[in-house]
Scaffold this motif. Structure first.
Motif, PDB file in Angstrom:
ATOM      1  N   ASP A  12       0.861  -1.179   0.000  1.00  0.00           N
ATOM      2  CA  ASP A  12       0.000   0.000   0.000  1.00  0.00           C
ATOM      3  C   ASP A  12       0.900   1.233   0.000  1.00  0.00           C
ATOM      4  O   ASP A  12       1.515   1.557   1.014  1.00  0.00           O
ATOM      5  N   SER A  14      -0.264   4.299  -1.183  1.00  0.00           N
ATOM      6  CA  SER A  14      -1.158   5.398  -1.532  1.00  0.00           C
ATOM      7  C   SER A  14      -0.866   6.677  -0.750  1.00  0.00           C
ATOM      8  O   SER A  14      -1.102   7.773  -1.254  1.00  0.00           O
ATOM      9  N   ASP A  35      -1.328  -5.672   1.390  1.00  0.00           N
ATOM     10  CA  ASP A  35      -2.736  -6.057   1.454  1.00  0.00           C
ATOM     11  C   ASP A  35      -3.135  -6.726   0.147  1.00  0.00           C
ATOM     12  O   ASP A  35      -2.363  -6.746  -0.821  1.00  0.00           O
ATOM     13  N   ASN A  37      -4.616  -6.977  -3.375  1.00  0.00           N
ATOM     14  CA  ASN A  37      -4.740  -6.022  -4.472  1.00  0.00           C
ATOM     15  C   ASN A  37      -6.193  -5.575  -4.630  1.00  0.00           C
ATOM     16  O   ASN A  37      -7.116  -6.395  -4.609  1.00  0.00           O
ATOM     17  N   GLU A  38      -6.414  -4.270  -4.787  1.00  0.00           N
ATOM     18  CA  GLU A  38      -7.771  -3.723  -4.817  1.00  0.00           C
ATOM     19  C   GLU A  38      -8.636  -4.358  -5.901  1.00  0.00           C
ATOM     20  O   GLU A  38      -9.785  -4.746  -5.662  1.00  0.00           O
ATOM     21  N   THR A  71      -2.623 -12.825   2.774  1.00  0.00           N
ATOM     22  CA  THR A  71      -3.551 -12.406   1.720  1.00  0.00           C
ATOM     23  C   THR A  71      -4.564 -13.505   1.427  1.00  0.00           C
ATOM     24  O   THR A  71      -5.764 -13.251   1.300  1.00  0.00           O
ATOM     25  N   ALA A 122      -1.936  -3.186  -8.379  1.00  0.00           N
ATOM     26  CA  ALA A 122      -1.639  -1.818  -7.972  1.00  0.00           C
ATOM     27  C   ALA A 122      -0.151  -1.519  -7.973  1.00  0.00           C
ATOM     28  O   ALA A 122       0.246  -0.356  -8.052  1.00  0.00           O
ATOM     29  N   ASP A 123       0.704  -2.554  -7.908  1.00  0.00           N
ATOM     30  CA  ASP A 123       2.142  -2.283  -7.829  1.00  0.00           C
ATOM     31  C   ASP A 123       2.787  -2.084  -9.203  1.00  0.00           C
ATOM     32  O   ASP A 123       3.509  -1.125  -9.420  1.00  0.00           O
TER      33      ASP A 123
END
Length: 263
Positions: A12, A14, A35, A37-38, A71, A122-123
């Motif tokens: 994360d 952000s 976390d 992944n969204e 996860t 997200a990465d």
């Protein structure tokens, strides 16, 4: 329905400043919080809702180190029935092609109606694993899915296109879908769910279990080679272009070439 959801553990970043690792091929991750992944969270929620409607089983699978156990347990706490982790040190540095190859090796002999992945991670933001995996499995695939309806042996999906457009596509099952955020509202993971998930087992497979050779995975087996990660150089220069459309386009082209944006 038998549904497989491919998930990933990501950092994360952000609300923090990130630093480049000494080898300049990754970011420093020692103090980061990780976390699910969204995009994968939405894919998992969609799978669980389908299970609740049509019955069946949801299996969450990931390619990742020991930290990915948390996860997967989060996936179990949300409502997945089974969790699979693929990893050993030889997978370190794997690109989307190798990740898809590992997922293919674990999925190809299993019975399933649907495979769901997030649109992207997200990465790295590659958004390649779902498409490559569907090609390896030789099954229909739709990306950027914002809505879906199961119709017997078919599935009707709504796809997000550029410019605010939407496309409807009907696929024959089994199929693979990459899920966009906003398709649903992912459920809250309760304390009771976390406690229950902590008692469930996570199946672990290494490259030998999947009959993969060392040279075909990790950095050596990857199609993408990361040379260097760096922060883009920031400048305050502003240049206003004038002339005809053709003249402006030509000048933009020359500027991009000068700044290294074109090869």
């Amino acid at each position: 329905m038998e549904i497989i959801v491919c998930v990933k553990r990501v950092p994360d970043i952000s609300e923090i400043e990130i630093d480049i690792a000494p080898d300049k091929k990754d970011i420093k991750k020692d103090d980061l919080i990780f976390d699910l992944n969204e995009w994968d969270r939405y894919a998992l929620e969609e799978a669980i809702q389908l299970k609740e409607k049509f019955r069946g089983k949801v299996t969450a699978v990931t390619v990742g180190d020991e930290g990915s156990e948390d996860t997967l347990r989060k996936c179990l706490a949300m409502g997945a029935d089974h969790a699979i982790r693929i990893y050993d040190e030889n997978f370190k540095g794997s690109d989307p092609y190798v990740i898809a190859k590992a997922l293919y090796s674990i999925i190809k002999d299993r019975s399933f109606d649907l495979i769901l992945t997030g649109v992207q991670a997200a990465d790295d933001g590659y958004g390649q694993v779902g498409g490559i995996l569907s090609g390896m499995l030789k099954i229909p695939q739709a990306s950027m899915v914002t809505h879906l309806e199961v119709e017997g042996k078919n599935i009707l999906v709504h796809r997000e296109l550029e410019g605010g457009l939407e496309e409807k596509v009907r696929l024959t099952l089994p199929a693979l879908l990459t899920i966009q955020t906003g398709i649903n509202e992912p459920r809250y993971v309760s304390i009771m769910g976390i406690r229950k998930a902590s008692r469930l087992s996570v199946d672990l497979f290494n490259h030998k279990d999947l009959k993969l050779e060392k040279e075909d995975i990790g950095e050596t087996g990857s199609k993408i080679k990361i040379e260097e990660i760096f922060f883009p150089q920031t400048t305050k220069e502003t240049k206003i272009l004038s002339g005809t459309h053709a003249e402006i386009a030509e000048e933009v082209f020359e500027i991009l070439k000068e700044k290294g944006g074109l090869i």
